[in-house]
Design a protein around this motif. Structure first.
Motif, mmCIF file in Angstrom:
data_model
loop_
_atom_site.group_PDB
_atom_site.id
_atom_site.type_symbol
_atom_site.label_atom_id
_atom_site.label_comp_id
_atom_site.label_asym_id
_atom_site.label_seq_id
_atom_site.Cartn_x
_atom_site.Cartn_y
_atom_site.Cartn_z
ATOM 1 N N UNK A 231 0.849 -1.195 0.000
ATOM 2 C CA UNK A 231 0.000 0.000 0.000
ATOM 3 C C UNK A 231 0.886 1.247 0.000
ATOM 4 N N UNK A 232 0.377 2.274 -0.690
ATOM 5 C CA UNK A 232 1.112 3.538 -0.792
ATOM 6 C C UNK A 232 0.203 4.689 -0.417
ATOM 7 N N UNK A 233 0.779 5.665 0.272
ATOM 8 C CA UNK A 233 0.055 6.850 0.686
ATOM 9 C C UNK A 233 0.933 7.648 1.623
ATOM 10 N N UNK A 234 0.409 8.730 2.152
ATOM 11 C CA UNK A 234 1.208 9.465 3.119
ATOM 12 C C UNK A 234 1.295 8.641 4.399
ATOM 13 N N UNK A 235 2.371 8.819 5.144
ATOM 14 C CA UNK A 235 2.653 7.962 6.297
ATOM 15 C C UNK A 235 1.517 7.928 7.307
ATOM 16 N N UNK A 236 0.955 9.083 7.589
ATOM 17 C CA UNK A 236 -0.108 9.146 8.587
ATOM 18 C C UNK A 236 -1.361 8.386 8.186
ATOM 19 N N UNK A 237 -1.570 8.188 6.888
ATOM 20 C CA UNK A 237 -2.755 7.480 6.395
ATOM 21 C C UNK A 237 -2.544 5.970 6.402
ATOM 22 N N UNK A 238 -1.351 5.512 5.989
ATOM 23 C CA UNK A 238 -1.147 4.064 5.826
ATOM 24 C C UNK A 238 -0.689 3.366 7.103
#
Length: 290
Positions: A231-238
């Motif tokens: 999974x990829x996304x900003x750190x706070x989201x993933x």
């Protein structure tokens, strides 16, 4: 000139209806019920033609309805026609009666549905969405009760192709099939962009879909049953994403007994996250159910 003369015979046939021109109604109205004055008619023609009659229908034309709000409206003289099994109109068929009246119930059924922002396209390299905010949170949708009740939300699709910085966009709210009217058709979406991070989630169980009745499907190996998903996304989201938050599945449409190699598809409900499988295919064994 050869003229064929056949004896006219008759038979009783069930009567249903075709609803025509429903789009002519006010977009906030829909037809919830049609009641014909009879459900049986007599059809007359040669035996050869009567043998082809599959259905007789009353043509209920909604363009005749003048109501602008909920209520009942009676359409007089709805014409009766006969069709064969392929839906072809049959000529030289007499119906008794030749027309019927139809009582039409008009509703203005509606409900409030959440607006869900979904994305299409690929972000600029190294970038991910930190947040998506829609100015319109909910809309009123109008249509027949079954269609409206089946909706969980309505979607606003945002194109993030090449997006590398914060941006405010005006996008359409997609009107679902069968919905006749929505209180809002556009929304402003504010996209907040951050730095992309990546995480591998292990032990995501692969589900099966569209397996034909009477069959059982099992993964050939444990590695095919539970897979890794990137999974990829900003750190706070993933950071908080776990295996149970991810849906991995294989589509078994049309497959019968045997061992099959099938592509794995994956999805996450959060539109801020991009997911892909580390393993693109798995082997599934299908057997007959005992």
């Amino acid at each position: 000139i050869t003229v064929k003369i056949s004896e006219k015979v008759s038979q009783t046939q069930s009567l249903t209806y075709n609803l025509l021109n429903e789009n002519s109604l006010d977009s906030k109205l829909s037809i919830s019920n049609v009641e014909l004055e009879t459900n049986k008619v007599i059809v007359k023609s040669s035996q050869e033609i009567l043998n082809k009659v599959a259905v007789v229908k009353a043509l209920v034309d909604a363009s005749e309805i003048t109501l602008k709000e909920s209520g009942e409206y009676t359409i007089d003289n709805a014409k009766l026609v006969a069709y064969d099994a392929n839906g072809k109109l049959l000529s030289n068929v007499e119906t008794v009666p030749s027309s019927v009246s139809a009582k039409v119930t008009i509703d203005s059924y509606h409900a409030t549905k959440d607006v869900k922002v979904v994305t299409t396209g690929t972000m600029a390299s190294g970038k991910a969405l930190a947040n998506l905010t829609s100015s319109v949170k909910q809309v009123e949708v109008y249509g027949d009760k079954a269609t409206v009740d089946a909706l969980t939300n309505v979607e606003a699709v945002v194109n993030v192709e090449g997006l590398d910085t914060n941006k405010n966009m005006t996008v359409n709210i997609t009107q679902p099939v069968g919905i006749r009217y929505m209180s809002e058709t556009k929304t402003n979406v504010e996209a907040t962009v951050g730095t992309e991070a990546q995480k591998t989630v292990t032990g995501v169980q692969v589900r099966t879909t569209n397996l034909a009745s009477g069959y059982v499907a099992n993964a050939v190996t444990s590695e095919d049953q539970n897979i890794d998903v990137i999974i990829k996304g900003v750190e706070g989201v993933i950071n908080g994403v776990e295996a149970t938050d991810i849906v991995a599945y294989v589509d078994l449409s049309g497959l019968k007994t045997g061992t099959h190699t099938v592509p794995v598809k994956v999805s996450v409900s959060d539109s801020l996250i991009v997911a892909q499988t580390a393993k693109t295919e798995i082997k599934v064994k299908i057997t007959e159910q005992k």
